[in-house]
Design an enzyme around this catalytic site. Structure first.
Site, PDB file in Angstrom:
ATOM      1  N   ASP A 130       0.694  -1.252  -0.079  1.00  0.00           N
ATOM      2  CA  ASP A 130      -0.014   0.074   0.026  1.00  0.00           C
ATOM      3  C   ASP A 130       0.846   1.181  -0.117  1.00  0.00           C
ATOM      4  OD1 ASP A 130      -1.782   2.158   0.502  1.00  0.00           O
ATOM      5  OD2 ASP A 130      -3.217   0.696   1.599  1.00  0.00           O
TER       6      ASP A 130
ATOM      7  N   HIS B  82      -0.547   4.660   0.093  1.00  0.00           N
ATOM      8  CA  HIS B  82      -1.211   5.588   0.805  1.00  0.00           C
ATOM      9  C   HIS B  82      -0.498   6.108   1.976  1.00  0.00           C
ATOM     10  CE1 HIS B  82      -4.387   3.717  -2.064  1.00  0.00           C
ATOM     11  NE2 HIS B  82      -4.681   4.836  -2.108  1.00  0.00           N
TER      12      HIS B  82
ATOM     13  N   SER C 293      -5.273  -4.176   2.286  1.00  0.00           N
ATOM     14  CA  SER C 293      -4.562  -3.779   3.255  1.00  0.00           C
ATOM     15  C   SER C 293      -4.948  -4.432   4.561  1.00  0.00           C
ATOM     16  CB  SER C 293      -4.318  -2.201   3.403  1.00  0.00           C
ATOM     17  OG  SER C 293      -3.626  -1.993   2.224  1.00  0.00           O
TER      18      SER C 293
HETATM   19 CO1  B1M Z   1      -5.881   5.498  -3.910  1.00  0.00          CO
HETATM   20  N1  B1M Z   1      -7.491   4.406  -3.660  1.00  0.00           N
HETATM   21  N2  B1M Z   1      -5.148   3.910  -5.123  1.00  0.00           N
HETATM   22  N3  B1M Z   1      -4.431   6.627  -4.520  1.00  0.00           N
HETATM   23  N4  B1M Z   1      -6.895   6.841  -3.006  1.00  0.00           N
HETATM   24  C1  B1M Z   1      -8.222   4.893  -2.720  1.00  0.00           C
HETATM   25  C2  B1M Z   1      -8.037   4.494  -1.221  1.00  0.00           C
HETATM   26  C3  B1M Z   1      -9.749   4.538  -2.940  1.00  0.00           C
HETATM   27  C4  B1M Z   1     -10.810   4.202  -2.011  1.00  0.00           C
HETATM   28  C5  B1M Z   1     -10.176   5.182  -4.339  1.00  0.00           C
HETATM   29  C6  B1M Z   1     -11.555   4.742  -4.988  1.00  0.00           C
HETATM   30  O1  B1M Z   1     -11.530   4.066  -5.642  1.00  0.00           O
HETATM   31  N5  B1M Z   1     -12.628   5.152  -4.660  1.00  0.00           N
HETATM   32  C7  B1M Z   1      -9.293   3.127  -3.764  1.00  0.00           C
HETATM   33  C8  B1M Z   1      -8.946   1.719  -2.903  1.00  0.00           C
HETATM   34  C9  B1M Z   1     -10.153   0.701  -3.304  1.00  0.00           C
HETATM   35  C10 B1M Z   1     -10.121  -0.465  -2.253  1.00  0.00           C
HETATM   36  O2  B1M Z   1      -9.248  -1.306  -2.001  1.00  0.00           O
HETATM   37  N6  B1M Z   1     -11.234  -0.411  -1.431  1.00  0.00           N
HETATM   38  C11 B1M Z   1      -7.861   3.447  -4.399  1.00  0.00           C
HETATM   39  C12 B1M Z   1      -7.118   2.785  -5.359  1.00  0.00           C
HETATM   40  C13 B1M Z   1      -7.879   1.598  -5.857  1.00  0.00           C
HETATM   41  C14 B1M Z   1      -5.908   3.083  -5.884  1.00  0.00           C
HETATM   42  C15 B1M Z   1      -4.934   2.145  -6.712  1.00  0.00           C
HETATM   43  C16 B1M Z   1      -4.952   0.615  -6.732  1.00  0.00           C
HETATM   44  C17 B1M Z   1      -5.393   2.848  -8.009  1.00  0.00           C
HETATM   45  C18 B1M Z   1      -4.621   2.243  -9.360  1.00  0.00           C
HETATM   46  O3  B1M Z   1      -3.294   2.340  -9.198  1.00  0.00           O
HETATM   47  N7  B1M Z   1      -5.492   1.734 -10.111  1.00  0.00           N
HETATM   48  C19 B1M Z   1      -3.535   2.841  -6.180  1.00  0.00           C
HETATM   49  C20 B1M Z   1      -3.020   1.921  -5.186  1.00  0.00           C
HETATM   50  C21 B1M Z   1      -1.757   1.805  -5.201  1.00  0.00           C
HETATM   51  C22 B1M Z   1      -0.990   0.781  -3.828  1.00  0.00           C
HETATM   52  O4  B1M Z   1      -1.209   1.459  -2.936  1.00  0.00           O
HETATM   53  N8  B1M Z   1      -0.397  -0.262  -4.051  1.00  0.00           N
HETATM   54  C23 B1M Z   1      -3.919   3.786  -5.558  1.00  0.00           C
HETATM   55  C24 B1M Z   1      -2.927   5.131  -5.634  1.00  0.00           C
HETATM   56  C25 B1M Z   1      -3.133   6.323  -4.907  1.00  0.00           C
HETATM   57  C26 B1M Z   1      -2.434   7.563  -5.455  1.00  0.00           C
HETATM   58  C27 B1M Z   1      -0.843   7.305  -5.304  1.00  0.00           C
HETATM   59  C28 B1M Z   1      -2.742   8.332  -6.669  1.00  0.00           C
HETATM   60  C29 B1M Z   1      -2.938   8.672  -4.079  1.00  0.00           C
HETATM   61  C30 B1M Z   1      -2.011   8.218  -2.989  1.00  0.00           C
HETATM   62  C31 B1M Z   1      -1.093   9.304  -2.729  1.00  0.00           C
HETATM   63  C32 B1M Z   1      -0.309   9.300  -1.360  1.00  0.00           C
HETATM   64  O5  B1M Z   1      -1.009   8.746  -0.397  1.00  0.00           O
HETATM   65  N9  B1M Z   1       0.849   9.703  -1.155  1.00  0.00           N
HETATM   66  C33 B1M Z   1      -4.120   7.870  -3.912  1.00  0.00           C
HETATM   67  C34 B1M Z   1      -5.246   8.621  -3.244  1.00  0.00           C
HETATM   68  C35 B1M Z   1      -5.005  10.138  -2.824  1.00  0.00           C
HETATM   69  C36 B1M Z   1      -6.369   8.145  -2.804  1.00  0.00           C
HETATM   70  C37 B1M Z   1      -7.737   8.752  -2.034  1.00  0.00           C
HETATM   71  C38 B1M Z   1      -8.435   9.611  -3.368  1.00  0.00           C
HETATM   72  C39 B1M Z   1      -7.380   9.618  -0.882  1.00  0.00           C
HETATM   73  C40 B1M Z   1      -6.643   9.092   0.165  1.00  0.00           C
HETATM   74  C41 B1M Z   1      -6.377  10.039   1.178  1.00  0.00           C
HETATM   75  O6  B1M Z   1      -5.048  10.513   1.075  1.00  0.00           O
HETATM   76  N10 B1M Z   1      -7.372  10.528   2.053  1.00  0.00           N
HETATM   77  C42 B1M Z   1      -8.535   7.398  -1.757  1.00  0.00           C
HETATM   78  C43 B1M Z   1     -10.229   7.711  -1.700  1.00  0.00           C
HETATM   79  C44 B1M Z   1     -10.470   8.280  -0.222  1.00  0.00           C
HETATM   80  O7  B1M Z   1      -9.944   7.510   0.890  1.00  0.00           O
HETATM   81  N11 B1M Z   1     -11.438   9.252  -0.310  1.00  0.00           N
HETATM   82  C45 B1M Z   1      -7.744   6.526  -2.366  1.00  0.00           C
HETATM   83  C46 B1M Z   1      -6.916  11.829   3.013  1.00  0.00           C
HETATM   84  C47 B1M Z   1      -6.155  10.996   4.197  1.00  0.00           C
HETATM   85  C48 B1M Z   1      -5.949  12.126   5.419  1.00  0.00           C
HETATM   86  O8  B1M Z   1      -7.263  10.076   4.677  1.00  0.00           O
HETATM   87  O9  B1M Z   1      -5.408   8.063   4.689  1.00  0.00           O
HETATM   88  O10 B1M Z   1      -8.140   7.763   5.133  1.00  0.00           O
HETATM   89  P1  B1M Z   1      -6.639   8.552   5.156  1.00  0.00           P
HETATM   90  O11 B1M Z   1      -6.630   8.884   6.867  1.00  0.00           O
HETATM   91  C49 B1M Z   1      -7.650   9.139   7.742  1.00  0.00           C
HETATM   92  C50 B1M Z   1      -8.209   7.896   8.436  1.00  0.00           C
HETATM   93  O12 B1M Z   1      -8.419   6.735   7.823  1.00  0.00           O
HETATM   94  C51 B1M Z   1      -7.145   7.661   9.780  1.00  0.00           C
HETATM   95  O13 B1M Z   1      -6.778   9.118   9.751  1.00  0.00           O
HETATM   96  C52 B1M Z   1      -6.987   9.821   8.811  1.00  0.00           C
HETATM   97  C53 B1M Z   1      -7.620  11.052   9.172  1.00  0.00           C
HETATM   98  O14 B1M Z   1      -7.492  11.859  10.345  1.00  0.00           O
HETATM   99  N12 B1M Z   1      -5.956   6.803   9.283  1.00  0.00           N
HETATM  100  C54 B1M Z   1      -5.551   6.336  10.556  1.00  0.00           C
HETATM  101  C55 B1M Z   1      -5.211   6.670   8.536  1.00  0.00           C
HETATM  102  N13 B1M Z   1      -4.294   5.852   8.804  1.00  0.00           N
HETATM  103  C56 B1M Z   1      -4.256   5.638  10.293  1.00  0.00           C
HETATM  104  C57 B1M Z   1      -3.630   5.064  11.082  1.00  0.00           C
HETATM  105  C58 B1M Z   1      -3.702   5.306  12.328  1.00  0.00           C
HETATM  106  C59 B1M Z   1      -4.775   6.203  12.954  1.00  0.00           C
HETATM  107  C60 B1M Z   1      -5.510   6.626  11.861  1.00  0.00           C
HETATM  108  O15 B1M Z   1      -2.699   4.889  13.591  1.00  0.00           O
HETATM  109  C61 B1M Z   1      -1.841   4.281  13.252  1.00  0.00           C
END
Ligand code: B1M
Length: 213
Positions: free
Chosen positions: A98, A100, A151
């Site tokens: 992963d 992200h 993940s």
């Molecule tokens: Co990706 N991606 N992405 N992506 N991406 C998602 C996660 C997805 C839901 C989008 C969608 O399809 N709707 C989807 C996942 C589907 C699934 O498995 N259910 C997805 C996909 C499919 C993919 C790829 C497979 C796409 C492809 O290549 N075809 C690929 C995966 C590559 C890989 O990982 N092997 C991919 C790639 C990417 C980018 C690189 C383009 C980019 C990431 C850039 C980066 O992180 N440097 C990206 C992004 C930006 C997203 C979305 C749009 C946004 C994620 C984000 O940064 N959110 C995402 C959709 C979404 O979530 N709306 C999506 C903002 C961030 C602050 O929130 O990380 O959730 P988040 O963290 C939150 C909580 O979750 C929590 O606290 C935070 C808030 O305070 N939290 C924790 C997280 N970790 C924690 C740990 C803790 C405590 C809390 O304690 C240890």
């Protein structure tokens, strides 16, 4: 557009033109975390929705991620900080497979601003690397982040491997594809120590405080 709508739009469009000025304005009426969890996160949710509908390509989502990172970097100095750096040590990692890292890095900022020493191992971290780091760093907790459905499964494997290596410091897990139920029914039974689910970065801090201090 209102200020909130403009902030969400920078993320959706992956554009930074005017971003800093608008973030400065937003700081007049909201906290840095309020801005991140409010308009910036709603922009990210929209990006996720558009990406899911094939209306955005990966390169565009990367630009949105850049805007989010630039915003967090600008807001970080404005966040509340405690002076101490002695509450405990926490290892953070995005699990194997992963990439992200925005959420994980937000967790790092919040923990380190609140007195924790954080060892951030980065993305795609395999269990072996975590085991090695845990032996070297002797952390008070290990935090795992992961956003993909696969993940969540990787966290189960990681918990099993850590247990086999006799590591039992508390695990903190978070990320969009996880839930408290999955944590309690699928990850925790595979681990030798406590496993807690954090729904967001602030909740991660609350749980760390409960676990460690
Ligand atoms: Co990706 N991606 N992405 N992506 N991406 C998602 C996660 C997805 C839901 C989008 C969608 O399809 N709707 C989807 C996942 C589907 C699934 O498995 N259910 C997805 C996909 C499919 C993919 C790829 C497979 C796409 C492809 O290549 N075809 C690929 C995966 C590559 C890989 O990982 N092997 C991919 C790639 C990417 C980018 C690189 C383009 C980019 C990431 C850039 C980066 O992180 N440097 C990206 C992004 C930006 C997203 C979305 C749009 C946004 C994620 C984000 O940064 N959110 C995402 C959709 C979404 O979530 N709306 C999506 C903002 C961030 C602050 O929130 O990380 O959730 P988040 O963290 C939150 C909580 O979750 C929590 O606290 C935070 C808030 O305070 N939290 C924790 C997280 N970790 C924690 C740990 C803790 C405590 C809390 O304690 C240890």
């Amino acid at each position: 557009l209102s200020l909130e709508e403009r902030l969400a739009r920078y993320v959706v469009e992956g554009s930074k033109d005017g971003l800093i000025e608008d973030l400065e304005e937003a700081l007049q009426k909201d906290t840095p975390l309020g801005i991140i969890n409010g308009p910036l996160m709603s922009g990210m949710d929209e990006v996720g929705r558009l990406f899911n509908d094939n209306q955005l390509i990966v390169a565009e989502v990367l630009q949105s991620a850049e805007v989010m990172k630039a915003s967090v970097a600008f807001l970080e100095p404005h966040m509340d900080k405690t002076e101490t750096n002695s509450k405990g040590k926490i290892i953070l990692a995005t699990v194997k497979g992963d990439v992200h890292d925005i959420g994980k890095n937000l967790v790092e900022i919040i923990l380190s601003n609140n007195g924790y020493e954080v060892v951030n191992l980065g993305i795609k971290v395999p269990p072996e690397q975590l085991i090695e780091a845990a032996r070297r760093e002797k952390p008070d907790a290990i935090g795992l982040s992961g956003l993909l459905v696969k993940s969540a499964q990787q966290m189960v494997i990681t918990a099993q491997d850590l247990k086999a290596a006799r590591i039992d410091v508390p695990l903190l897990v978070g990320g969009a594809a996880l839930s408290r139920k999955f944590t309690e029914t699928r990850i925790a039974p595979e681990y030798g120590g406590p496993v807690l689910y954090a729904k967001d970065a602030m909740n991660g801090l609350e749980l760390a405080n409960r676990l460690i201090s």
